[in-house]
Each structure stands twice: as structure tokens, then as C-alpha cells.
Design an enzyme around this catalytic site. Structure first.
Site, PDB file in Angstrom:
ATOM      1  N   GLY A   1     -12.013  -6.698 -36.004  1.00 36.66           N
ATOM      2  CA  GLY A   1     -13.383  -6.253 -36.264  1.00 36.66           C
ATOM      3  C   GLY A   1     -14.311  -6.583 -35.102  1.00 36.66           C
TER       4      GLY A   1
ATOM      5  N   GLY B   1       0.299   9.798  -6.071  1.00 33.46           N
ATOM      6  CA  GLY B   1       0.488   8.602  -6.876  1.00 33.46           C
ATOM      7  C   GLY B   1       1.945   8.516  -7.280  1.00 33.46           C
ATOM      8  N   SER B   2       2.278   9.224  -8.331  1.00 29.98           N
ATOM      9  CA  SER B   2       3.671   9.234  -8.783  1.00 29.98           C
ATOM     10  C   SER B   2       4.593   9.830  -7.729  1.00 29.98           C
ATOM     11  CB  SER B   2       3.799  10.046 -10.070  1.00 29.98           C
ATOM     12  OG  SER B   2       3.096   9.421 -11.123  1.00 29.98           O
TER      13      SER B   2
ATOM     14  N   THR C   1       4.334   5.396 -14.002  1.00 30.25           N
ATOM     15  CA  THR C   1       3.635   5.679 -15.252  1.00 30.25           C
ATOM     16  C   THR C   1       4.639   5.836 -16.391  1.00 30.25           C
ATOM     17  OG1 THR C   1       3.803   8.051 -14.920  1.00 30.25           O
ATOM     18  CG2 THR C   1       1.856   6.958 -14.007  1.00 30.25           C
TER      19      THR C   1
ATOM     20  N   ALA D   1       0.847  -1.197   0.000  1.00 31.02           N
ATOM     21  CA  ALA D   1       0.000   0.000   0.000  1.00 31.02           C
ATOM     22  C   ALA D   1       0.881   1.246   0.000  1.00 31.02           C
ATOM     23  CB  ALA D   1      -0.908  -0.002   1.223  1.00 31.02           C
TER      24      ALA D   1
ATOM     25  N   GLU E   1       3.094   1.043 -11.044  1.00 31.17           N
ATOM     26  CA  GLU E   1       4.527   0.806 -10.846  1.00 31.17           C
ATOM     27  C   GLU E   1       5.368   1.784 -11.669  1.00 31.17           C
ATOM     28  OE1 GLU E   1       4.844  -3.710  -9.376  1.00 31.17           O
ATOM     29  OE2 GLU E   1       6.495  -2.359  -9.776  1.00 31.17           O
TER      30      GLU E   1
END
Lengths: 400, 486
Positions: A353, A138-139, A379, A131, A377
Site C-alpha cells: 500500500g 543496443g541489442s 533484454t 562501453a 546485458e
């Protein structure tokens, strides 16, 4: 001699993983994509099989901490390479189900990489998730706000964590928290929090675009007391070291995530090739692209990008096996593989298709699964920053 | 340059002395049959037509405006320069001093570990090539591009360093005991880091030696390979590409018609390096009205053969390689000129032409990788030095991300190229890998060339910096077939 073919000795591990992908993952792939959050019980038995193999020294399909090997001067094709190859095969099967393999969490990698012997013993056989991400972070993982305060023999954790893979199914969660926000990244440590600890609450499971077989959890930590023995690694706040050590886990896992992207893209290429051949399209490697059907030329273009991603991924694993610093190459691999998997899986839907778009086939699912591989992990943009800083010799202050 | 027709230099003969003659004199005929051959009817004299155009322009009163006449005269000069054909260079007499009873083939070796480290021998060769590329090739590159010619000394040094002997079996005086495709790739890559055009000039002749080593008969090896390991080896070229749209190397329009004792070749080949100076050509032609394998075949053609003519064909890039157009007008070659090998040393069937096309594509990939590396190596310090808006432009993500992408794609190009070469050298099928490497090098190689100019802004567009030359040279990867082999 320069050789980019795979060694025969790794064939058993690859075949093993390929068998898992074909006979366990693929048959249940669509079911768990639809039944999001249902626990894939089929994997419990598989987990037991993997354990058995690993204990007997015959299996290579584990998320064993990919530790740095010491260089011996002799060329090695070791556990980094075999792990990447296993992951490629498993993700050819199903990315979400790989992430749901019991006891193969990112937390397990962290424990295996930085835990002391006592911790290794205590968490043996446990499934550990990781966690890090928070709603505001985030980054920018160095700016996390979850705090850990020493109180007697315990640390008290407070904060919020989101996007925890296997958060619901795991036994414990490795939580990143800061001992002192004013001291920046040096004060960030990781703590193993056992499920059931008072104050540690799973508040939400995400509904996602893809990898729906994988449970993605949000936690709230309110005065969660963990024994101080649960801090992984060194409790001291050092100006260098600590954070870098944890980030080094990512240096080692980046090739694995690249491998995941290589695997799912390969699945799409294999399926699309079969469909095209069924439709009478001949793919010829010698004839100029201009003389082939557009679909064949497009296929070759996709396959060439895949080949680039695959070889870059293998190279970064090979370097790790041979004790060569591979941070740059790992980021190149992850950047190339992440964007290539998305481009390949999406274009394969187009080439196929309605068969590509309909849930009747798995192609549309792979196009949804692949997107996260260019995001988690690290970006695409973060990988490019890492690569650029290395090439240009710039610090994170200079190139932002 | 005062003339566009370089005289064929005097060569040390291998087995028989021959007079040194200027290229415009009638070349020695090799057979009575050629001497008796009639010229084609109704063919306009190109020289007369070109001169008529020049005469008309020269008479125009418009040219008397100040400054116009010199410019127009230059234009007329260029028009005639490319319009006039010359006969091909005179070749030495190729004769076997000793005859082999069986062709010599390099052996193949299998590896069982993934490995990216060159062998010690390869590293030694590379260190030498790197020095040569940095200290001699790169400094000469801009002038060679402008002059559309590579200095003879550079080619001579390449020969001295053994670059023409990499694939010639050691039993015949060359350097190869084993297939050396990877070594060839490494050499081409590092030489191209100096300059792509000069690298092509230095390596193109070796391709004919390589082809004869890999697929030539005992007689062909006996006849031609000794010249390549002796002093003053011959200039040569492996000609595949033809000047028409949608060229397909597997559907060439140059024909080889069976006649008694041999074949008659007709067609046109495009972008042949140093065509006017070659003594030997390896030509891809489609055999018509004959039995045998489908697809084009390879013919060894000596430049003195009647019916060959050459004209300059300058191109967007590869200018140092002095590209030219080779016309074959009823060129008669003996039976033994055709490469007819159909089995390899291990007994497996082989189609030499198909293999040659694949190997040449891998060679072009290697040249692209080296040139693209030169671009990246040039751009990195430039963007760190160039200041705009108060800091180096490398601090901007737009610039930094472009550099990151250039370097990442370059690494992918390189690994794919190595994989194709390594498979070829181990006797594994490499058609897929050659195709994928080519696709990557075509697309990303060109993108890197374009980004190279872009990263220098306006400075990238002018000849003060080399990136504009690399932009032009990198476009060749998508177009070229043949010419180089590994």
C-alpha cells in the site's frame, strides 16, 4: 546426491556479502538514490577491504573474470557459485551501489577473461568500465559503428558510446570498436582506453528511473589514439572466434545479472513479509491458498516465482563451475530472473500500500531499480531468442 | 466394456487361502460386530431410482426419431453407470507372518554440496524407467485414456521393476536403505513422461506401502508390507480428497469416531485411483471426540470391511487411473488401523498426516514435470515441421517465445521439485519448498499444457495428437492431494 541447498563452505563469503549489504549499503541506499551522481565515497574504503581480502585469498566478493574451469569429473561448488551468491546478497542491499563498487566493473570482467598476461599486469588495480552500446545500437551489438583504424603503433578510435556504467568513476573504459565495418562481427575488437586520453570525452551523465547511485555515462571518441597493446585479445580478424570470445564474457556474466535480480526481489519479499505479518496476515505453507487471505496467497505465488528464478540462477553458475556449457541455462536464468524481479518488486509495492509507494520505505526504490535488470546485458526478448534458437536448433537467420 | 463393475481378480493369498468371489457377492465379514450391524434407515435404494429414470426415458415417444434412441440409450447407460455404487473389492486376509519388535525406518543422509547429478544407482533406475515409459507406457496411453483403464500388464511390469518397493526398507524385502524421496521423484517424473494417467495407476498403490514404511507401527509393517514385496502385491490407494468445494486436506469431513476397540469411519473420498480394485485403502479422517493431535489422522482400511462402497468417478483427466468415489458408511476399524507414530528415528516429532500431504504434493509436482516435458518434447519438432506463410512456424517469435517460456518455466518447476524432495530426504523441513513447487507446477504446468495445444493449433484440439490429453491431465495437479507419495 541431488541437493539444492548451499554448501557450508560458502557461508563465510555469503555472510561477508550480507554484512556489506546490511551495514554499508542499506544505510546509504536512499541518500544516493536522491543524490544522483554524487560519488559514494563510503565505497572506496569498502573497495580497499575487498582488495585486501582478495589478495589474502580470503575474499570471494570480486568481479574476477569468471573463467571457464576445466572439468575434473568431481562435483564443484566454486567461484562462479560463490560470486553469484555474493551478488545476490549485495543486491539485496542495493543494486546501484553494487554497480558502483570500485574496480568491479564489467570492463574488469572482460580484462580478466580475455587479456594477456602483460595487459593483466598493466591493468591490475584499475577500475574498468565497459562501453558497447551506441545511440543506434543496443541489442544489435554486432552492428556497432565506432571504428578503430591502425595507424603505426596506435589504433585511432572514432564514435559515440552511451549507457556506460561507472563511466564517470572508472579509471579506464573497455571500448568495442570495429576494424572494418564491411567484415561484420569478426572485425569487432575491444580496446582499453585510459581516462584522460585526448579526444575521449564524457559528454553526459544520464538521469534514470532507478539504480541512481550508479553513474551512467555517454562518451564521444574523436580521433582517440590508443597504443596497439591496448587491444584485448587477438588483433587478427578471424571469421569465427573473436566476437564469440567477447560474447562469451556475457555467457559468464549473465548468471551474475540474474543474481542481481534475485537479490533485489528477495529484498522486496523480505520487507513485504514483515509488513504483512505486522498487519496480522499469516502466511501458511500447508493450508490451501484458497483458505488464506489474498495477500498471503499472493505472497506465496511471488515467492514461488522467486524460487524458480533463484534455482535457475544457481544452476547456471553450478554448470559453469563444472565446465558444462551453460549458454542456454544462463539465458533461461536471466530471462526468468529479470521478469520475476520486476513482477515481484511491483507487486510488493501494491501489497504494501502507501508504505510501498512512499519514499519512506525502500520498496518503491526497488521497484524502480529492478526494471533495468530485465533490459541490460541482454533484454528479456534477446534472452528468449537465445533460448528459443537453442531449443529449436535455429540460426539467427531463421529465427529473428 | 460391457459392464462397469470389474470382478475382483483371484489373488494368491499371503497366509490363508480364500475363495475368489465376484465383486457383487457379499464380501466375507471380518468380525461378528459387522454382521450384526443394522442398515441405515430411510436410505433410498439408488438402484431403484436410477432404473425408474431409465424406464421413463425409454418410454418416451421422442426417442423414436431416427438416431435418437441409440444416443439416448448411451446417455442413460452413462447416467446409471455413474449412479450405481458397487461394494468395494474383496480383500485378502492381511496377517503378519512374523512380527517386528520395532518399526523399520530408512535412514537419512546429509549432503554438503549443491549438486544436480543423479547418483549411479538413480541413473540405472532412471534408464530402466525411461525405456519402460517410452516403449510401453506411451504407446498404450491413448487407448488407456479412452478405455479409462490401464492394462494390468503395465502395472505388473511397474511392480516387477521395483516401483512399489522404492521406499520399503530393505530389511523388509524392499529397496530402501535410505529415504528415497528424490529417487521417487525421478521415477515419477520419467514415468509421467510416458503418460500421467498410467503413471498414477502404476504408482498409486505404492503410496500405501510408503506411508506404512515411513510412519507405520511395527505391527502395521508386519501385517501389510510383506504383501507388497511378495508376488501379486495388492492394489491400494491413499485417499484424501473429498467431493466438496474448497476442499482443505487439513479440514477433511470424513470422520473417525472412537468406539470400544477402534474407530467408526464415515465420509466420502473422491478421485481414488482404481478404487473398485483396491484391497487396501489409506484414508484421511478427522478423529472426533478424542484426545490426541489436532488435524486428520491416517487409517489403514482393508477393502473387505463392511460399509465401503465404490462408484466410478471419471474425470477430465487421469482417465487411465480409473478414478472412483469411495464411500465409507459406518466403517469399523480396529485401533491398530490408525497410524499413530509421533516421533521420527532421530527423535524429532513428526505429524505423519502433514508429512504425507507435503510428500504427496511433491509427488504430484514430479508427475507434472514429466508430463510438461512430454509436451515440450512434442511441440519442438512439430513447430519446426509445420509450415505456414512459407516457412516453419517456429521462425515466428510468437511461437518461438512461447516455446522458450514453456521450457524455462519447466526447468524452474523441476528444480523447485527436486529441492523439496531433496530436503525431505535429508530430514530437513520442506513445507515451504513443497508449497512453492506446488504453486509453480499448478500454474506453469497448466500453462504448458495449454500452450501445448495452442502450438498445434486445430490439430492440438483433436485426439489424433496427445497434447489434448496432457492438457486434461495437467489440470489434476491443482486438484489432487494424497494418492501418490515419494
Amino acid at each position: 546426491m541431488i541437493n539444492l541447498e548451499l554448501p557450508r563452505k560458502l557461508k563465510p563469503a555469503i555472510d561477508q556479502a550480507s554484512a556489506v549489504a546490511t551495514s554499508v549499503f542499506r544505510p546509504i541506499s536512499r541518500h544516493y538514490d536522491r543524490a544522483e551522481h554524487a560519488r559514494p565515497s563510503e565505497l572506496d574504503m569498502l573497495g580497499a577491504v575487498v582488495d585486501g581480502l582478495n589478495d589474502a585469498g580470503q575474499g570471494e566478493a570480486g568481479a574476477a573474470g569468471v573463467r571457464r574451469s576445466k572439468g575434473t569429473g568431481e562435483n564443484r561448488n566454486g567461484s562462479n557459485m560463490s560470486t553469484v551468491l555474493s551478488i545476490i546478497e549485495c543486491c539485496w542491499g542495493d543494486v546501484g551501489l553494487l554497480l558502483s563498487m570500485p574496480k568491479q566493473g564489467l570492463g574488469n570482467s572482460a580484462i580478466a577473461s580475455v587479456a594477456n598476461d602483460e595487459q593483466l599486469e598493466r591493468y591490475k588495480g584499475k577500475w574498468a568500465a565497459m562501453a558497447i552500446t551506441e545511440p543506434e545500437c543496443g541489442s544489435d551489438s554486432a552492428a556497432i559503428r565506432t571504428t578503430a583504424r591502425l595507424d603505426g603503433d596506435h589504433y585511432v578510435l572514432n564514435g559515440e558510446k552511451i549507457y556506460v556504467t561507472a563511466g564517470d568513476r572508472c579509471d579506464a573504459v573497455v571500448v568495442w570498436a570495429t576494424l572494418d565495418r564491411s567484415l561484420g562481427r569478426a572485425a569487432i575488437k575491444s580496446f582499453v582506453v585510459d581516462k584522460g586520453t585526448p579526444g575521449f570525452e564524457l559528454v553526459r551523465l544520464e538521469h534514470k528511473l532507478g539504480i541512481r547511485a550508479s553513474d551512467t555515462a555517454a562518451f564521444v571518441l574523436k580521433d582517440v589514439r590508443v597504443p596497439k597493446e591496448n587491444l584485448l585479445g587477438d588483433p587478427e580478424i578471424k571469421p569465427e572466434g573473436g566476437f564469440a570470445g567477447v560474447m562469451q564474457t556475457f555467457d559468464n556474466t549473465r548468471p551474475l545479472v540474474a543474481g542481481m535480480a534475485v537479490g533485489v526481489a528477495r529484498a522486496a519479499l523480505d520487507e513485504t513479509r514483515a509488513l504483512l505479518e505486522e498487519a496480522g496476515v499469516v502466511i501458511d505453507y500447508d493450508t490451501p491458498a484458497e483458505h488464506q487471505l489474498a495477500a498471503a496467497a499472493t505472497f506465496i505465488r511471488l515467492e514461488s516465482e522467486w524460487e524458480s528464478a533463484y534455482l535457475l540462477t544457481l544452476r547456471s553458475a553450478w554448470m559453469a563451475d563444472n565446465a558444462q556449457p551453460n549458454s542456454l541455462e544462463a539465458s533461461m536464468a536471466k530471462a526468468k530472473a529479470g521478469r520475476t524481479a520486476v513482477a515481484v518488486t511491483l507487486t510488493c509495492v501494491e501489497l504494501a500500500g502507501s508504505l510501498g509507494y512512499s519514499e519512506d520505505q525502500l520498496l518503491e526504490k526497488w521497484a524502480r531499480d529492478s526494471k533495468i535488470l530485465d533490459i541490460f546485458e541482454g533484454t528479456q526478448q534477446i534472452q528468449k531468442l537465445i533460448v528459443a534458437r537453442r531449443l529449436l536448433g535455429l540460426s539467427s537467420q531463421e529465427l529473428r | 466394456m460391457t459392464t462397469d463393475v470389474p470382478a475382483a481378480p483371484a489373488r494368491t493369498p499371503v497366509s490363508a487361502p480364500r475363495p475368489a468371489t465376484p465383486a457383487s457377492a457379499a464380501p466375507a465379514r471380518s468380525s461378528a460386530a459387522n454382521r450384526a450391524k443394522p442398515t441405515r434407515k430411510n436410505q433410498p435404494n439408488p438402484m431403484a431410482a436410477a432404473l425408474a429414470v431409465v424406464r421413463r426415458i425409454a418410454q418416451s415417444p421422442l426417442l423414436d426419431r431416427p438416431g435418437w434412441r441409440p444416443r439416448a440409450e448411451r446417455a442413460a447407460y452413462h447416467a446409471t453407470k455413474t449412479g450405481l455404487s458397487t461394494v468395494a473389492a474383496v480383500s485378502r486376509t492381511f496377517e503378519a507372518a512374523t512380527r517386528l519388535t520395532a518399526p523399520q525406518r530408512p535412514s537419512t543422509r546429509r549432503s554438503d554440496l549443491f549438486d544436480l547429478t543423479p547418483t549411479e544407482d538413480q541413473q540405472m533406475i532412471l534408464d530402466v524407467v525411461k525405456d519402460f515409459a517410452a516403449e510401453q507406457v506411451r504407446p498404450a496411453a491413448a487407448d488407456a485414456d479412452t478405455a479409462s483403464a490401464t492394462p494390468d500388464e503395465l502395472v505388473a511390469t511397474a511392480v516387477e521393476l521395483g516401483m512399489w518397493q522404492l521406499s520399503i526398507p530393505d530389511t523388509l524385502g524392499g529397496l530402501a536403505s535410505e529415504r528415497a524421496a528424490t529417487t521417487g521423484v525421478l521415477v515419477a517424473e520419467h514415468l509421467a513422461h510416458g503418460d500421467l494417467g498410467i503413471a498414477v495407476a502404476c504408482l498409486a498403490p505404492a503410496s500405501v506401502a510408503t506411508a506404512i514404511s515411513l510412519w507405520g507401527s511395527a505391527e502395521q509393517q508386519s501385517t501389510y508390507l510383506p504383501a507388497f514385496v511378495a508376488d501379486a502385491p495388492p492394489r491400494a490407494a491413499f485417499a484424501v480428497v473429498e467431493p466438496h468445494a474448497l476442499f482443505d486436506p487439513f479440514a477433511v469431513r470424513t470422520t473417525a469416531r472412537r468406539v470400544a476397540g477402534g474407530y467408526v469411519l464415515d465420509g466420502v473420498k473422491s478421485l481414488v485411483p482404481a478404487a473398485a480394485r483396491c484391497e487396501l485403502f489409506l484414508v484421511a479422517a478427522q478423529v472426533v471426540d478424542g484426545a490426541g493431535p489436532a488435524g486428520p489422522a491416517l487409517f489403514v482400511v482393508e477393502s473387505g470391511t463392511t460399509g465401503l462402497s465404490v462408484e466410478a468417478e471419471p474425470a477430465m483427466g487421469l482417465r487411465a487411473a480409473q478414478t472412483g468415489r469411495l464411500t465409507l458408511a459406518s466403517v469399523t476399524v480396529p485401533e491398530r488401523a490408525r497410524i499413530t507414530t509421533t516421533t521420527q528415528a532421530d527423535g524429532c516429532t513428526v505429524d505423519p498426516y502433514r508429512e504425507a500431504v507435503r510428500l504427496s504434493r511433491v509427488a504430484w509436482c514430479a508427475l507434472a514435470v514429466g508430463t510438461a516435458q512430454a509436451v515440450v518434447d512434442y511441440v519442438v519438432p512439430y513447430v519446426n515441421d509445420r509450415v505456414a506463410f512459407g516457412e516453419p512456424v517456429s521462425h515466428r517469435q510468437g511461437v518461438a517465445f512461447t516455446v522458450a517460456d514453456m521450457a524455462t518455466e519447466l526447468e524452474g518447476m523441476r528444480l523447485a521439485t527436486y529441492r523439496a524432495a531433496s530436503r525431505a530426504e535429508q530430514g530437513l523441513d520442506f513445507s515451504r519448498e513443497a508449497a512453492l513447487a506446488r504453486r509453480l507446477c499448478k500454474d506453469h504446468g497448466m500453462q504448458i499444457g495449454s500452450d501445448g495445444v495452442q502450438m498445434l493449433g486445430g490439430h492440438g484440439f483433436v485426439k489424433e495428437h496427445p497434447v489434448e490429453r496432457w492438457y486434461r491431465d495437467l489440470r489434476s495437479i491443482a486438484v489432487m492431494e494424497g494418492v501418490v507419495l515419494v
